[in-house]
Design a protein around this motif. Structure first.
Motif, PDB file in Angstrom:
ATOM      1  N   UNK A 161       0.831  -1.204   0.000  1.00 24.31           N
ATOM      2  CA  UNK A 161       0.000   0.000   0.000  1.00 24.31           C
ATOM      3  C   UNK A 161       0.870   1.261   0.000  1.00 24.31           C
ATOM      4  N   UNK A 162       0.444   2.269  -0.751  1.00 16.27           N
ATOM      5  CA  UNK A 162       1.185   3.532  -0.787  1.00 16.27           C
ATOM      6  C   UNK A 162       1.252   4.166   0.594  1.00 16.27           C
ATOM      7  N   UNK A 163       0.255   3.882   1.412  1.00 19.43           N
ATOM      8  CA  UNK A 163       0.199   4.461   2.750  1.00 19.43           C
ATOM      9  C   UNK A 163       1.348   4.011   3.645  1.00 19.43           C
ATOM     10  N   UNK A 215      -9.185  -4.132  -5.231  1.00 18.19           N
ATOM     11  CA  UNK A 215     -10.381  -3.302  -5.048  1.00 18.19           C
ATOM     12  C   UNK A 215     -10.081  -1.827  -5.290  1.00 18.19           C
ATOM     13  N   UNK A 216      -8.867  -1.382  -4.934  1.00 20.94           N
ATOM     14  CA  UNK A 216      -8.455  -0.001  -5.189  1.00 20.94           C
ATOM     15  C   UNK A 216      -7.021  -0.004  -5.724  1.00 20.94           C
ATOM     16  N   UNK A 217      -6.847  -0.274  -7.018  1.00 14.37           N
ATOM     17  CA  UNK A 217      -5.504  -0.407  -7.600  1.00 14.37           C
ATOM     18  C   UNK A 217      -4.609   0.801  -7.363  1.00 14.37           C
ATOM     19  N   UNK A 218      -5.169   1.997  -7.410  1.00 14.56           N
ATOM     20  CA  UNK A 218      -4.375   3.209  -7.260  1.00 14.56           C
ATOM     21  C   UNK A 218      -3.777   3.394  -5.880  1.00 14.56           C
ATOM     22  N   UNK A 219      -4.256   2.629  -4.912  1.00 13.68           N
ATOM     23  CA  UNK A 219      -3.753   2.762  -3.538  1.00 13.68           C
ATOM     24  C   UNK A 219      -2.507   1.910  -3.300  1.00 13.68           C
ATOM     25  N   UNK A 220      -2.037   1.229  -4.343  1.00 13.27           N
ATOM     26  CA  UNK A 220      -0.912   0.311  -4.167  1.00 13.27           C
ATOM     27  C   UNK A 220       0.231   0.665  -5.110  1.00 13.27           C
ATOM     28  N   UNK A 221       1.453   0.413  -4.652  1.00 11.27           N
ATOM     29  CA  UNK A 221       2.641   0.711  -5.440  1.00 11.27           C
ATOM     30  C   UNK A 221       3.538  -0.513  -5.533  1.00 11.27           C
TER      31      UNK A 221
END
Length: 264
Positions: free
Chosen positions: A138-140, A215-221
């Motif tokens: 996760x980008x977080x 579920x939320x591809x943009x939240x992952x790197x």
């Protein structure tokens, strides 16, 4: 009379034995080309769904690099690329299914290694794609390199080279981690997407494909580091030289065509 009957019984026994041996020989015969021609199609083991390599659409039409390679093999044998049948296989079953002749060839993301050739009695004719294991998170988490991943819970698929690569990488860099492994890739992705682990490791090409289905591809790197070298190659059974030569030179022909611009 007894001699005749005895000879007849012996003859029948020999005939049954020869017939049984013929059946066994046909079943265990490694001449894949002969069986493929008789069947009229190439049975090709592929990944169940890896965009860019092998993936079916809603109508069951397969596309991707590995799929095109199978069609090229069919074209080399039958002059008809449509005579390739695709059999989706998970990583845990791919080599066993090839061994048991459920498929004629594996054309899916499989790393060429000496252990696999020796343990499974298989052969990797030539490298089709060079890849490497990496990490998605996760980008977080705000991590920049793989060296920042100490203390991570890493989801990984059992029966893959990634499993060993991750263990070697963390050990070599004196980093601690928790391994969370599953036999099926779908279970690995589900565990990561639901937060049961905070990192997912696989070949980098596969990570980019898997991210599309989160579920939320943009939240992952996907981190830029590759922690291994993964020469991906088609796989055939050993002691089957005619078939191996067809597979190998079909791949070389595709590479040459790409270099010469014939495929453009």
């Amino acid at each position: 009379m007894r001699t005749f009957r005895g000879g007849l019984l012996i003859g029948l026994a020999v005939a049954v034995l020869v017939g049984a041996l013929a059946v066994i020989y046909e079943f265990y015969d490694t001449r894949t080309l002969k069986r493929t021609v008789r069947r009229g199609e190439v049975l090709c083991g592929v990944n169940k769904g890896l965009p860019g390599f092998s993936i079916p659409d809603d109508k069951g039409n397969w596309t991707g690099f590995d799929v095109d390679f199978c069609r090229a093999v069919a074209a080399a044998i039958f002059n008809d690329p449509a005579k390739a049948k695709f059999v989706p296989l998970d990583a845990s079953e791919r080599f066993k299914e090839l061994q048991s002749r459920k498929v004629d060839i594996l054309s899916r993301n499989s790393t060429w290694s000496m252990a696999r050739e020796l343990d499974y009695d298989l052969y990797f004719p030539a490298v089709a794609y060079y890849d490497g294991a990496g990490f998605m998170l996760p980008r977080s988490r705000n991590k920049e390199t793989s060296l920042d991943l100490t203390g991570s819970k890493v989801c990984v698929q059992a029966g893959t080279t990634t499993l060993l690569n991750v263990a070697d990488y963390f050990k070599a860099n004196n980093m601690k981690y928790e391994e969370v492994k599953f036999d099926k890739l779908d279970d690995v992705v589900k565990a990561y997407d639901t937060g049961k682990c905070d990192t997912l490791s696989a070949d980098v090409s596969q990570l980019y494909a898997l991210r599309l289905n989160l579920s939320k591809p943009g939240d992952h790197m996907i981190l830029p580091d590759m922690i291994s070298k993964e020469p991906l190659a088609p796989v055939v059974r050993q002691r089957d030289d005619d078939w191996m030569m067809i597979v190998k030179w079909t791949l070389y022909a595709m590479i040459n065509a790409e270099e010469l611009g014939v495929s453009s």
